[in-house]
Design an enzyme around this catalytic site. Sequence first.
Site, PDB file in Angstrom:
ATOM      1  N   CYS A  58       0.634  -1.265   0.085  1.00  0.00           N
ATOM      2  CA  CYS A  58      -0.155   0.218   0.092  1.00  0.00           C
ATOM      3  C   CYS A  58       0.773   1.357   0.075  1.00  0.00           C
ATOM      4  O   CYS A  58       0.964   2.075  -0.786  1.00  0.00           O
ATOM      5  CB  CYS A  58      -0.779  -0.047   1.199  1.00  0.00           C
ATOM      6  SG  CYS A  58      -0.229  -0.049   2.708  1.00  0.00           S
ATOM      7  N   HIS A 108      -2.212   1.049   6.707  1.00  0.00           N
ATOM      8  CA  HIS A 108      -2.662   0.755   5.536  1.00  0.00           C
ATOM      9  C   HIS A 108      -2.901   2.398   4.915  1.00  0.00           C
ATOM     10  O   HIS A 108      -3.618   3.224   5.777  1.00  0.00           O
ATOM     11  CB  HIS A 108      -3.976   0.239   5.182  1.00  0.00           C
ATOM     12  CG  HIS A 108      -4.286  -0.137   3.604  1.00  0.00           C
ATOM     13  ND1 HIS A 108      -3.614  -1.064   3.140  1.00  0.00           N
ATOM     14  CD2 HIS A 108      -5.282   0.264   2.999  1.00  0.00           C
ATOM     15  CE1 HIS A 108      -4.192  -1.085   1.590  1.00  0.00           C
ATOM     16  NE2 HIS A 108      -5.107  -0.244   1.750  1.00  0.00           N
ATOM     17  N   HIS A 120      -5.840   1.743  -4.004  1.00  0.00           N
ATOM     18  CA  HIS A 120      -4.706   1.170  -3.117  1.00  0.00           C
ATOM     19  C   HIS A 120      -4.234  -0.260  -3.616  1.00  0.00           C
ATOM     20  O   HIS A 120      -4.684  -0.621  -4.590  1.00  0.00           O
ATOM     21  CB  HIS A 120      -5.421   1.059  -1.853  1.00  0.00           C
ATOM     22  CG  HIS A 120      -6.442  -0.045  -1.712  1.00  0.00           C
ATOM     23  ND1 HIS A 120      -6.861  -0.812  -0.660  1.00  0.00           N
ATOM     24  CD2 HIS A 120      -7.294  -0.337  -2.462  1.00  0.00           C
ATOM     25  CE1 HIS A 120      -7.835  -1.560  -0.571  1.00  0.00           C
ATOM     26  NE2 HIS A 120      -8.184  -1.465  -2.067  1.00  0.00           N
TER      27      HIS A 120
END
Length: 147
Positions: A58, A108, A120
């Site tokens: 990510c 994240h 993402h």
Amino acid sequence: MLKKIFVGLSLVTMIGIGSFTGNNVEAASYHTKAIKTAKSELGTKYKMGGMSSSGFDCSGLVKYSYNKAGKTLPRTAADIYKKGKKVKTLKKGDLMFFSPNKAKKPTHVAIYIGDNKFIHSASSKGVSYAKTNNSYWKPQYIGAKRI
């Protein structure tokens, strides 16, 4: 005399408007470039620690995308979270942060692309889109930053 005053005021106005809009244009430009870069990587596989088109995690995707747009970001979601300005209302290019159990340290990061969607790199799907009201991600959302 009146003509000199008018020309002077016109010049000051143009310089003022140019410098005011220049910052907004620049910000919009690098956000747009980062989103375009991330979108060009759709379908790229997830790779832990990955920071290239051969695989992204990510933060690797976010760092790579913003780097291509001319902005240098730290490597991890937690370190990226320390940058920028907190925002409540999302704009395209804002970074969204997520953490299990709403912990303060994010694990994240994603790029908001508008229309209640973000892009993402997820371990399950690689570089992909998700909706902000996604049943998995929504409860983990801890905030957004504008770089």
